[in-house]
Write a protein that holds these residues in place. Structure first.
Motif, PDB file in Angstrom:
ATOM      1  N   GLY A 240       0.067 -53.183   2.613  1.00 49.29           N
ATOM      2  CA  GLY A 240       0.744 -51.900   2.602  1.00 49.29           C
ATOM      3  C   GLY A 240       0.528 -51.146   1.303  1.00 49.29           C
ATOM      4  O   GLY A 240       0.353 -49.924   1.301  1.00 49.29           O
ATOM      5  N   ALA A 241       0.538 -51.874   0.167  1.00 50.75           N
ATOM      6  CA  ALA A 241       0.312 -51.230  -1.131  1.00 50.75           C
ATOM      7  C   ALA A 241      -1.103 -50.670  -1.227  1.00 50.75           C
ATOM      8  O   ALA A 241      -1.320 -49.549  -1.711  1.00 50.75           O
ATOM      9  N   ALA A 242      -2.080 -51.429  -0.760  1.00 51.07           N
ATOM     10  CA  ALA A 242      -3.463 -50.965  -0.813  1.00 51.07           C
ATOM     11  C   ALA A 242      -3.660 -49.723   0.050  1.00 51.07           C
ATOM     12  O   ALA A 242      -4.382 -48.793  -0.326  1.00 51.07           O
ATOM     13  N   GLY A 243      -3.016 -49.686   1.221  1.00 47.76           N
ATOM     14  CA  GLY A 243      -3.127 -48.504   2.068  1.00 47.76           C
ATOM     15  C   GLY A 243      -2.427 -47.299   1.483  1.00 47.76           C
ATOM     16  O   GLY A 243      -2.966 -46.194   1.494  1.00 47.76           O
ATOM     17  N   LEU A 244      -1.223 -47.514   0.938  1.00 47.44           N
ATOM     18  CA  LEU A 244      -0.469 -46.400   0.361  1.00 47.44           C
ATOM     19  C   LEU A 244      -1.211 -45.784  -0.821  1.00 47.44           C
ATOM     20  O   LEU A 244      -1.159 -44.573  -1.037  1.00 47.44           O
ATOM     21  N   HIS A 247      -6.561 -47.483  -1.450  1.00 47.44           N
ATOM     22  CA  HIS A 247      -7.551 -48.424  -1.972  1.00 47.44           C
ATOM     23  C   HIS A 247      -8.184 -49.153  -0.779  1.00 47.44           C
ATOM     24  O   HIS A 247      -7.832 -50.291  -0.465  1.00 47.44           O
ATOM     25  N   TRP A 248      -9.121 -48.483  -0.116  1.00 49.60           N
ATOM     26  CA  TRP A 248      -9.661 -49.032   1.121  1.00 49.60           C
ATOM     27  C   TRP A 248     -10.436 -50.321   0.873  1.00 49.60           C
ATOM     28  O   TRP A 248     -10.356 -51.261   1.677  1.00 49.60           O
ATOM     29  N   ALA A 249     -11.181 -50.383  -0.198  1.00 49.91           N
ATOM     30  CA  ALA A 249     -11.938 -51.605  -0.487  1.00 49.91           C
ATOM     31  C   ALA A 249     -11.002 -52.799  -0.670  1.00 49.91           C
ATOM     32  O   ALA A 249     -11.322 -53.919  -0.254  1.00 49.91           O
ATOM     33  N   ARG A 250      -9.834 -52.564  -1.279  1.00 45.58           N
ATOM     34  CA  ARG A 250      -8.888 -53.651  -1.465  1.00 45.58           C
ATOM     35  C   ARG A 250      -8.273 -54.096  -0.145  1.00 45.58           C
ATOM     36  O   ARG A 250      -7.931 -55.267   0.029  1.00 45.58           O
ATOM     37  N   VAL A 251      -8.108 -53.170   0.784  1.00 49.64           N
ATOM     38  CA  VAL A 251      -7.603 -53.555   2.103  1.00 49.64           C
ATOM     39  C   VAL A 251      -8.534 -54.578   2.735  1.00 49.64           C
ATOM     40  O   VAL A 251      -8.096 -55.608   3.278  1.00 49.64           O
ATOM     41  N   LEU A 252      -9.826 -54.309   2.661  1.00 51.60           N
ATOM     42  CA  LEU A 252     -10.797 -55.226   3.262  1.00 51.60           C
ATOM     43  C   LEU A 252     -10.805 -56.579   2.559  1.00 51.60           C
ATOM     44  O   LEU A 252     -10.895 -57.629   3.217  1.00 51.60           O
ATOM     45  N   VAL A 254      -8.310 -58.022   0.924  1.00 50.76           N
ATOM     46  CA  VAL A 254      -7.083 -58.763   1.227  1.00 50.76           C
ATOM     47  C   VAL A 254      -7.164 -59.379   2.625  1.00 50.76           C
ATOM     48  O   VAL A 254      -6.694 -60.507   2.847  1.00 50.76           O
ATOM     49  N   VAL A 255      -7.753 -58.667   3.580  1.00 52.33           N
ATOM     50  CA  VAL A 255      -7.942 -59.241   4.914  1.00 52.33           C
ATOM     51  C   VAL A 255      -8.834 -60.477   4.833  1.00 52.33           C
ATOM     52  O   VAL A 255      -8.567 -61.506   5.481  1.00 52.33           O
ATOM     53  N   GLU A 256      -9.882 -60.402   4.028  1.00 56.30           N
ATOM     54  CA  GLU A 256     -10.747 -61.574   3.845  1.00 56.30           C
ATOM     55  C   GLU A 256      -9.995 -62.721   3.182  1.00 56.30           C
ATOM     56  O   GLU A 256     -10.191 -63.895   3.536  1.00 56.30           O
ATOM     57  N   ASP A 257      -9.109 -62.397   2.218  1.00 56.30           N
ATOM     58  CA  ASP A 257      -8.320 -63.448   1.566  1.00 56.30           C
ATOM     59  C   ASP A 257      -7.399 -64.136   2.565  1.00 56.30           C
ATOM     60  O   ASP A 257      -7.216 -65.364   2.511  1.00 56.30           O
ATOM     61  N   MET A 258      -6.817 -63.356   3.464  1.00 56.22           N
ATOM     62  CA  MET A 258      -5.949 -63.949   4.485  1.00 56.22           C
ATOM     63  C   MET A 258      -6.723 -64.910   5.375  1.00 56.22           C
ATOM     64  O   MET A 258      -6.256 -66.014   5.687  1.00 56.22           O
TER      65      MET A 258
END
Length: 723
Positions: A240-244, A247-252, A254-258
C-alpha cells in the motif's frame, strides 16, 4: 442522543466484559423519555459507560443507569463526568488488555487522574502515566538525537509498551518523531526492536501519508537486511505504501519478496495491489493480478476488489473494460453496492454513453439501493458529456425529490450541461440557486457560465462573469481564460481577447505604459525598447474609447520581455472592434487582473482564431511565433486558422509556407490537412502543386460534391419559380 453516544452505543452493547448489562441499561437510559434534559441524560450515560469499563463497577454502573432511566423530568440525573471524545471511546473499547478484576468499586468511582494519552480525553481511565510522560518528553526533544537518547535511556519498555508508545505518538500526528525515537532505540540494549509487530506498526504509521511512503519503504528494507522476517500484514502495508507513493518498481519487488518468502495472497494483498495499479496507471497489470487472484486458494473476491479494479480501469480510459468487470461481478454472484454502481456509471460517463449509465442507475434502484450524491452526479455527468441537457435536468429534478444533498459538483455539472446546449438563462438560474443554497461557486462554475455565453455569442456576459468572479477572489485557471478568449474572438473583440491573453503572462499595465503602442505600417512586431518613448507619446494623444477612463488599459499589452506586439497604423481597431465598424473609436478593453495561469496550446489556438476573425493576420503570425518559442507545438486547428488569416489578407506566399510546414509535421491529422486543401483549391490555387495526390483527390471530390449540391439546389429553386 448526542453523536458520540450514538457512535458508542453499538460498541457498548457488544462488550464482553461483566459490565454488559450495565451498558445495555445505559443505552436504554439514553432514550428514556422521562429525562427532559438531553445534556444531563447524555452526560450521565457517558459517565456510566466509563464506569462500565471497569468490571468491578458493573453493579454501580447498572444502578446509575437505573437511576438515570427512572429520573423524572423535574429532577434529571446529575452529570457524573464530562462526556469523553470520540478518541476516548476508541480507547475504551479497543484497550489491549482487559481490566483487572481486583479493582474496587470505590476506585472506579474515584475521579480519574489526568494522565490520558495525547489525543484522547483527559478523563480517560487506563492511560499509563509513564508512557504519557515519555511521549511528552519525546515530542519536546524532536529533532535532537541527544535529547531523545536522554529521554529513552532511563526507561526499559516491553514490546507491548513500545507499541502503545507508538500509538500515543501516532495520535499526536508525530510519526516522524516515532521514527527518530526508533532509530535511537536500536542503539539502546534494553529495547527489543527486533519485534516484527513493532516494526510493522511503525511502517503503517508512515505509510498512511504520501510524504512518509519513502521512509516506510526504507524501514522495510532495513527490516529485511537485519533479518526480521515480515509477515503477510507487513507485506500488505508495504504494498500500500509503494502504491500511494507511486513507487511502481517497488511494488513489483515486494511481490517478488512475498513469493520468495512463501507468503500467500489474501484479500488485503489483492486490494493493495489493485490500488497500487490504479495509482500508477498500470491497468493491464491490474487485470493480470485480478485473474491470478481468482486461482489463489482461500482468496475470495469481494465487492471492494471489483470496485477498485473498475475505478482503475475507468481512470485509465478503459471504460468498456470497466463495464465488463461490472458484468463479471454480477455474474459471479457478488452483489454490487452503491460504490460499485457509481464506478460503473462513471465509466459510462467517461465513455460518453449516457444510455448505459442510465441503465446502470436504474439497476441500482431496482436492487433496492439508495443512490448517493455521487451516483446522481455521475449520471448527470454522463448526460452532460453526451449533450443531453434535458436528461440532465430530469436527473437533477429527481435528485431534488429524493432529498439527496446537492454539492458544487452537482451544480457545476448542470451548468456545464446547459452551457453546452446554449441554455444561458437556465445556467444563470442554476447559478442563482447554487448561491441561494449556500453552495460556494468556484472556477468550474465560472467556466460553465462563460461557455454558456460563448455559445450564444454573448461576449459581454462572458466578460462580466469573468471580472465578477475575479473581484470576489476566485482566480480563473487556464481553461477559464481559454473560454473567455474564445468567446471574445467569436464576438469579434480581438483586442479584448489579446488583453485577456496578456494578463495571463504578467500584470496588466496602467494607462501610459509603453506597451502596445502605435507605429507605422499596420503590422504586429516586437517593438524595440528604444522606440518606446516615442510610441508612448503617440499613444497618449490617441482617443480613448467610450467605455474607458483615465485608468483604463491600452488596447495591446507588452510581452514579459519588455517589448510588445505593437499596432502601428494609428487606427482605432477598424478590423476587430465595434468602433472600427461604425467609424467611431473602439471601446478600450477592461483591465484584466494579473493571473498565475499560463497559456497552453488551446489558449494560443483561441487567440489566433480571434485574430483571424478580426482580420489581423500579422498579429496571428506573431502569436504563432511566440507559441513556438514557448515550446508549444501547433495543431491542425491552429494551422487552419493561420491559413484562413492569410487568405483574408491576400498573403498566399505565407499560406504556402505554412502549408509546407504543416505537411512536414507528423502530428497533424489528415482531416485538418484535407480542410486546408479544400480551402486552398478555392482561395490559393498555388497550393495545389504542393498537395499529395490522395489528399488532392479527396479535396477535389469534396469540392465537386459541393458544386453538385449547389447546382441541384439552384435547379430546384428555378423549378419552384416556374409557373
Amino acid at each position: 442522543m448526542s453523536a458520540p453516544l450514538r457512535q458508542a452505543a453499538p460498541a457498548a452493547l457488544s462488550l464482553q466484559w461483566p459490565c454488559q448489562p450495565a451498558a445495555r441499561a445505559t443505552v436504554a437510559a439514553c432514550a428514556a423519555p422521562r429525562v427532559s434534559s438531553r445534556r444531563a441524560r447524555d452526560a450521565t450515560a457517558a459517565a456510566v459507560l466509563q464506569f462500565a469499563a471497569q468490571p468491578a463497577s458493573a453493579t454501580a454502573a447498572a444502578a446509575a443507569a437505573a437511576s438515570c432511566a427512572g429520573a423524572t423530568a423535574a429532577a434529571p440525573a446529575a452529570p457524573l463526568a464530562a462526556p469523553p471524545t470520540a478518541n476516548s471511546w476508541e480507547l475504551i473499547y479497543t484497550r489491549p488488555d482487559p481490566p483487572s478484576s481486583s479493582s474496587s468499586s470505590r476506585t472506579a468511582r474515584r475521579k480519574p487522574h489526568p494522565t490520558a494519552a495525547p489525543g484522547t480525553a483527559r478523563s480517560q481511565p487506563g492511560a499509563d502515566p509513564r508512557l504519557v510522560r515519555l511521549t511528552q518528553q519525546l515530542l519536546a526533544a524532536s529533532g535532537s538525537e541527544p535529547g531523545l537518547r536522554a529521554a529513552l535511556a532511563g526507561e526499559a519498555l516491553a514490546p507491548a509498551e513500545l507499541r502503545r508508545l507508538l500509538t500515543y505518538l501516532d495520535r499526536c500526528g508525530a510519526a516522524d518523531v516515532a521514527l527518530e525515537a526508533f532509530g535511537v532505540m536500536k542503539g539502546l540494549p534494553q529495547y527489543g526492536t527486533d519485534d516484527p509487530v513493532l516494526r510493522t506498526k511503525l511502517i503503517h504509521m508512515l505509510a498512511r501519508r504520501p510524504r512518509g511512503t519513502s521512509a516506510a519503504l526504507a524501514l522495510y528494507d532495513d527490516m529485511r537486511v537485519e533479518g526480521v522476517a515480515p509477515d503477510a500484514v507487513c507485506y500488505n502495508i508495504v504494498l500500500g505504501a509503494a502504491g500511494l507513493g507511486h513507487h511502481w518498481a517497488r511494488v513489483l519487488t515486494v511481490v517478488e519478496d512475498m513469493e520468495a518468502a512463501g507468503v500467500g495472497w489474501d484479500a488485503f494483498t489483492l486490494s493493495a495491489l489493485l490500488s497500487a495499479c490504479q495509482a500508477c496507471g498500470q491497468w493491464q497489470q491490474a487485470l493480470a493480478w485480478f485473474e491470478r487472484a481468482q486461482g489463489e486458494p482461500g482468496l475470495q473476491l469481494n465487492v471492494v476488489h471489483y470496485t477498485t479494479l473498475m475505478s482503475g480501469l475507468q481512470k485509465a480510459g478503459q471504460w468498456e473494460e470497466s463495464l465488463r468487470v461490472f458484468r463479471r461481478m454480477e455474474a459471479g454472484g457478488v452483489s454490487p453496492d452503491v460504490m460499485a454502481h457509481n464506478a460503473a456509471i462513471t465509466a459510462c460517463a467517461k465513455g460518453g454513453d449516457w444510455e448505459k449509465a442510465w441503465a446502470v442507475f436504474l439497476s441500482m434502484r431496482q436492487a433496492g439501493l439508495r443512490p448517493s450524491t455521487i451516483s446522481y452526479n455521475a449520471l448527470i455527468s454522463a448526460c452532460e458529456r453526451c449533450g443531453q441537457p434535458d436528461r440532465a435536468l430530469e436527473v437533477f429534478s429527481g435528485m431534488q425529490r429524493a432529498g439527496a444533498p446537492l454539492n458544487a459538483v452537482t451544480y457545476n455539472t448542470m451548468i456545464s450541461a446547459c452551457a453546452k446546449a446554449g441554455l444561458y438563462a437556465r445556467a444563470q438560474k442554476l447559478h442563482a440557486e447554487m448561491q441561494a443554497a449556500g453552495v460556494a461557486d468556484d472556477v468550474f462554475t465560472l467556466t460553465g457560465l462563460i461557455t454558456a455565453c460563448e455559445r450564444i455569442g454573448h461576449w459581454q456576459g462572458a466578460e462580466e462573469h469573468f471580472l465578477g468572479f475575479q473581484a470576489r477572489g476566485i482566480q480563473p485557471n487556464t481553461v477559464a481564460y481559454n473560454r473567455l478568449i474564445s468567446a471574445l474572438g467569436r464576438g469579434g473583440e480581438w483586442e479584448r481577447a489579446l488583453a485577456a491573453f496578456r494578463s495571463m503572462q504578467h500584470p496588466a499595465p496602467a494607462a501610459g505604459d509603453s506597451s502596445g503602442k502605435h507605429g507605422g505600417n499596420g503590422s504586429w512586431r516586437r517593438q524595440p525598447a528604444a522606440a518606446a518613448p516615442a510610441a508612448e507619446a503617440h499613444a497618449a494623444s490617441s482617443p480613448s474609447g467610450s467605455n474607458g477612463s483615465a485608468g483604463d488599459e491600452p488596447r495591446s499589452h507588452s510581452s514579459s520581455s519588455g517589448g510588445g506586439w505593437a499596432r502601428s497604423n494609428g487606427s482605432n481597431g477598424s478590423s476587430g472592434g465595434d468602433g472600427g465598424r461604425s467609424g467611431e473609436p473602439a471601446a478600450a478593453p477592461p483591465r484584466y487582473p494579473s493571473s498565475s495561469a499560463r497559456p497552453d496550446r488551446i489558449t494560443y489556438g483561441s487567440l489566433i482564431s480571434a485574430l483571424e476573425r478580426g482580420g489581423q493576420w500579422e498579429r496571428a503570425l506573431a502569436a504563432f511565433e511566440e507559441m513556438q518559442s514557448q515550446g508549444i507545438q501547433p495543431n491542425g486547428y491552429i494551422f487552419t486558422s493561420l491559413i484562413n488569416a492569410c487568405e483574408k489578407g491576400g498573403q498566399w506566399e505565407t499560406a504556402v509556407r505554412l502549408f509546407k510546414e504543416m505537411q512536414q509535421r507528423q502530428d497533424i491529422s489528415l482531416d485538418s490537412m484535407a480542410m486546408v486543401a479544400r480551402k486552398g483549391i478555392y482561395a490559393f490555387p498555388s497550393l495545389i502543386r504542393f498537395m499529395p495526390a490522395p489528399l488532392l483527390q479527396a479535396a477535389r471530390a469534396t469540392v465537386d460534391s459541393g458544386r453538385a449540391a449547389r447546382q441541384w439546389i439552384e435547379k430546384k429553386r428555378a423549378e419552384e419559380k416556374e409557373p
